[in-house]
Scaffold this motif. Structure first.
Motif, PDB file in Angstrom:
ATOM      1  N   HIS A  88       0.824  -1.206   0.000  1.00 24.08           N
ATOM      2  CA  HIS A  88       0.000   0.000   0.000  1.00 24.08           C
ATOM      3  C   HIS A  88       0.862   1.261   0.000  1.00 24.08           C
ATOM      4  N   ALA A  89       0.266   2.351  -0.504  1.00 28.82           N
ATOM      5  CA  ALA A  89       0.952   3.644  -0.549  1.00 28.82           C
ATOM      6  C   ALA A  89       0.040   4.733  -0.006  1.00 28.82           C
ATOM      7  N   PHE A  90       0.670   5.733   0.584  1.00 27.39           N
ATOM      8  CA  PHE A  90      -0.008   6.966   1.001  1.00 27.39           C
ATOM      9  C   PHE A  90       0.735   8.119   0.346  1.00 27.39           C
ATOM     10  N   PHE A  91       0.005   9.078  -0.243  1.00 27.31           N
ATOM     11  CA  PHE A  91       0.637  10.190  -0.946  1.00 27.31           C
ATOM     12  C   PHE A  91       0.493  11.494  -0.173  1.00 27.31           C
ATOM     13  N   CYS A  92       1.580  12.269  -0.208  1.00 23.51           N
ATOM     14  CA  CYS A  92       1.617  13.568   0.455  1.00 23.51           C
ATOM     15  C   CYS A  92       2.390  14.536  -0.448  1.00 23.51           C
ATOM     16  N   ASN A  93       3.019  15.548   0.138  1.00 26.27           N
ATOM     17  CA  ASN A  93       3.614  16.607  -0.680  1.00 26.27           C
ATOM     18  C   ASN A  93       5.127  16.743  -0.556  1.00 26.27           C
ATOM     19  N   SER A  94       5.738  16.048   0.407  1.00 25.01           N
ATOM     20  CA  SER A  94       7.164  16.251   0.661  1.00 25.01           C
ATOM     21  C   SER A  94       7.733  15.081   1.438  1.00 25.01           C
ATOM     22  N   ILE A 116      14.484   4.490  17.172  1.00 27.48           N
ATOM     23  CA  ILE A 116      15.929   4.676  17.107  1.00 27.48           C
ATOM     24  C   ILE A 116      16.305   5.276  15.759  1.00 27.48           C
ATOM     25  N   THR A 117      17.091   6.365  15.776  1.00 25.54           N
ATOM     26  CA  THR A 117      17.629   6.965  14.562  1.00 25.54           C
ATOM     27  C   THR A 117      19.139   7.161  14.761  1.00 25.54           C
ATOM     28  N   PHE A 118      19.786   7.865  13.824  1.00 30.30           N
ATOM     29  CA  PHE A 118      21.248   7.865  13.839  1.00 30.30           C
ATOM     30  C   PHE A 118      21.852   9.248  13.633  1.00 30.30           C
ATOM     31  N   GLU A 119      23.059   9.392  14.180  1.00 30.29           N
ATOM     32  CA  GLU A 119      23.804  10.645  14.055  1.00 30.29           C
ATOM     33  C   GLU A 119      24.058  10.980  12.589  1.00 30.29           C
ATOM     34  N   LYS A 120      24.002  12.261  12.270  1.00 33.21           N
ATOM     35  CA  LYS A 120      24.200  12.821  10.928  1.00 33.21           C
ATOM     36  C   LYS A 120      23.042  12.507   9.975  1.00 33.21           C
ATOM     37  N   SER A 121      21.979  11.927  10.500  1.00 36.92           N
ATOM     38  CA  SER A 121      20.808  11.680   9.654  1.00 36.92           C
ATOM     39  C   SER A 121      20.060  12.976   9.388  1.00 36.92           C
ATOM     40  N   PHE A 122      19.209  12.949   8.367  1.00 39.00           N
ATOM     41  CA  PHE A 122      18.311  14.073   8.097  1.00 39.00           C
ATOM     42  C   PHE A 122      16.981  13.516   7.617  1.00 39.00           C
ATOM     43  N   HIS A 123      15.915  13.838   8.351  1.00 35.12           N
ATOM     44  CA  HIS A 123      14.593  13.316   8.014  1.00 35.12           C
ATOM     45  C   HIS A 123      13.556  14.410   7.766  1.00 35.12           C
ATOM     46  N   GLY A 124      13.941  15.687   7.898  1.00 33.94           N
ATOM     47  CA  GLY A 124      13.006  16.767   7.630  1.00 33.94           C
ATOM     48  C   GLY A 124      13.004  17.815   8.721  1.00 33.94           C
ATOM     49  N   ARG A 125      12.198  18.849   8.533  1.00 39.95           N
ATOM     50  CA  ARG A 125      12.212  19.992   9.442  1.00 39.95           C
ATOM     51  C   ARG A 125      10.890  20.225  10.170  1.00 39.95           C
ATOM     52  N   THR A 126       9.895  19.389   9.926  1.00 46.91           N
ATOM     53  CA  THR A 126       8.706  19.427  10.770  1.00 46.91           C
ATOM     54  C   THR A 126       9.063  18.783  12.106  1.00 46.91           C
ATOM     55  N   LYS A 236      11.261  13.858  -3.401  1.00 46.91           N
ATOM     56  CA  LYS A 236      12.283  14.356  -4.316  1.00 46.91           C
ATOM     57  C   LYS A 236      12.112  13.861  -5.750  1.00 46.91           C
ATOM     58  N   GLY A 237      12.871  12.839  -6.162  1.00 45.61           N
ATOM     59  CA  GLY A 237      12.861  12.397  -7.547  1.00 45.61           C
ATOM     60  C   GLY A 237      11.545  11.840  -8.038  1.00 45.61           C
ATOM     61  N   LEU A 238      10.633  11.497  -7.146  1.00 43.83           N
ATOM     62  CA  LEU A 238       9.347  10.915  -7.548  1.00 43.83           C
ATOM     63  C   LEU A 238       8.551  11.849  -8.439  1.00 43.83           C
ATOM     64  N   GLY A 239       8.646  13.153  -8.212  1.00 48.46           N
ATOM     65  CA  GLY A 239       7.874  14.110  -8.995  1.00 48.46           C
ATOM     66  C   GLY A 239       8.662  14.770 -10.103  1.00 48.46           C
ATOM     67  N   GLY A 240       9.936  14.474 -10.218  1.00 47.94           N
ATOM     68  CA  GLY A 240      10.746  15.069 -11.270  1.00 47.94           C
ATOM     69  C   GLY A 240      10.768  16.589 -11.227  1.00 47.94           C
ATOM     70  N   GLY A 241      10.454  17.165 -10.078  1.00 48.47           N
ATOM     71  CA  GLY A 241      10.406  18.615  -9.938  1.00 48.47           C
ATOM     72  C   GLY A 241       9.065  19.119  -9.438  1.00 48.47           C
ATOM     73  N   PHE A 242       8.039  18.276  -9.508  1.00 44.28           N
ATOM     74  CA  PHE A 242       6.716  18.647  -8.987  1.00 44.28           C
ATOM     75  C   PHE A 242       6.603  18.121  -7.553  1.00 44.28           C
ATOM     76  N   PRO A 243       6.052  18.924  -6.625  1.00 43.82           N
ATOM     77  CA  PRO A 243       5.998  18.500  -5.218  1.00 43.82           C
ATOM     78  C   PRO A 243       5.126  17.254  -5.016  1.00 43.82           C
ATOM     79  N   VAL A 244       5.744  16.179  -4.537  1.00 45.14           N
ATOM     80  CA  VAL A 244       5.007  14.959  -4.211  1.00 45.14           C
ATOM     81  C   VAL A 244       5.855  14.114  -3.269  1.00 45.14           C
ATOM     82  N   GLY A 245       5.204  13.470  -2.327  1.00 47.26           N
ATOM     83  CA  GLY A 245       5.863  12.532  -1.432  1.00 47.26           C
ATOM     84  C   GLY A 245       5.010  11.294  -1.310  1.00 47.26           C
ATOM     85  N   ALA A 246       5.608  10.223  -0.805  1.00 41.75           N
ATOM     86  CA  ALA A 246       4.858   8.977  -0.652  1.00 41.75           C
ATOM     87  C   ALA A 246       5.421   8.155   0.490  1.00 41.75           C
ATOM     88  N   MET A 247       4.576   7.349   1.086  1.00 46.70           N
ATOM     89  CA  MET A 247       4.977   6.356   2.073  1.00 46.70           C
ATOM     90  C   MET A 247       4.449   5.005   1.615  1.00 46.70           C
TER      91      MET A 247
END
Length: 376
Positions: A88-94, A116-126, A236-247
């Motif tokens: 299954h997929a869920f669609f969002c914007n980023s 648990i996550t890791f040092e030097k990771s980046f997952h977003g700004r929300t 990122k690359g999913l939209g080729g430049g158009f805002p889209v995100g997915a899980m």
């Protein structure tokens, strides 16, 4: 004074036009874009098939609430989960939104809150994604973070094993830390994670916001490891430049996100889905992915041959980094821009190389020639 907030450290060039790998600024100067909008413009700027799809959809329907069936979502979801263990997929914007959805899904499904996550990771700004991020510079000044994130050293098996207990809901990581220095998961660390998740019943969230959709030479970067994630996040690359995100998630998670538990106003709108469908039709073709791998091999070969051994070449596919030891790379990036090559850093001492997946060998040669003049 500008009417905009000053939260972006803007570069000198004002880009107004792009075609393929080449962009042009307001003064008519052209540049090779080896940022791709930070791994976004996967098929290059103004790809004809994307332009055509967006134009056609814009004449039919721009937006309709997710209270209604959006036909394009099912088509794109089917392409994303085909020949994978996901259902299954869920669609969002980023990417940040995708990671927020993943965090919520993992917590609700397990009934646990510890991730648990890791040092030097980046997952977003929300706030949830920022709390998961292992970089203090992202946290500073914003007060208390979301609780129950433990941030461990990356690729440290012993530290991970010591942190595991019955309270852990999920492990969350990137296959390559794009923002944190182009650091790849080691085979040993991937094996340890896979074993822990299987033995302890812990969910695995893989953040493929930057590495997914062909960027590393396979559909998803996790496919090059032993890992079998429970959840994957994309953007990122999913939209080729158009805002889209997915899980993406496995079938067992389906009932956790029932009606009303999570949502987004604009996510998966018809415009975004029309573009994402075209991107996947191109990028998920085996011949296209093979070409990305060949271009990566060529790029790494040229960098290795033409730069001194004091520089390290890191990453996979067309997500590569030039490690510059203890030297700050910001001056190099500014010099490259002056010479017609757009680059971005990955932490203070690594130059990140993110050309479109459609880059040519001649464009790689031109970029390497510019890099030589700067780094030698």
């Amino acid at each position: 004074m500008s009417a905009l907030f000053g939260n972006y450290g803007q570069r000198r060039a004002q880009i107004v036009k792009g075609q393929g790998t080449v962009v042009e600024d307001a003064n008519g100067k052209q540049y090779l874009d080896f940022t791709s909008g930070i791994a976004v413009v996967s098929l290059g700027h103004a790809h004809p098939a994307i332009v055509k799809a967006l134009q056609a959809q814009s004449e039919q329907l721009w937006h309709i609430s997710n209270l209604f069936d959006i036909v394009g979502q099912e088509k794109v979801a089917q392409k994303l989960v085909a020949d994978t263990h996901f259902a299954h997929a869920f669609f969002c914007n980023s990417g940040a939104e995708a990671n927020e959805a993943a965090i919520k899904l993992a917590r609700k499904y397990t009934g646990k809150h510890h991730i648990i996550t890791f040092e030097k990771s980046f997952h977003g700004r929300t706030f949830g994604a920022m709390s998961a991020t292992g970089q203090s510079k992202i946290h500073n000044g914003f007060g208390p973070l979301v609780e129950k994130f433990t941030i461990l050293p990356f690729n440290d098996v012993a530290a991970l094993e010591a942190a595991i207990d019955d309270s852990v809901a999920a492990i969350m990581l990137e296959m390559i830390q794009g923002e944190g220095g182009v650091n790849s998961v080691t085979p040993e660390f991937a094996t340890a994670i896979a074993t822990i998740c299987e033995e302890k019943g812990i969910l695995l969230i893989v953040d493929e916001v930057q590495t997914g959709i062909g960027r590393t030479g396979t559909r998803y970067a996790y496919e090059q490891t032993v890992l079998k994630p429970t959840i994957v996040t994309l953007a990122k690359g999913l939209g080729g430049g158009f805002p889209v995100g997915a899980m993406l998630g496995i079938a067992e998670l389906y009932d956790t996100f029932n009606a009303g538990t999570h949502g987004t106003t604009f996510g998966g709108n018809p415009l975004a889905m029309s573009v994402a469908e075209v991107v996947l039709e191109h990028v998920f073709e085996p011949a296209f992915l093979q070409q990305v791998q060949e271009l990566s091999h060529y790029f790494v070969e040229q960098l290795t041959q033409q730069l001194p051994s004091s520089y390290t070449i890191q990453g996979k596919g067309l997500l590569l980094g030039i490690g510059c030891g203890e030297t700050e790379v910001a001056p190099y990036i500014a010099q490259a821009e002056e010479k017609g090559l757009l680059l971005v850093g990955a932490g203070p001492t690594v130059i990140r190389l993110l050309p479109p997946l459609t880059v040519s060998k001649s464009e790689i040669d031109e970029a390497v020639a510019i890099l030589k003049t700067i780094l030698l």
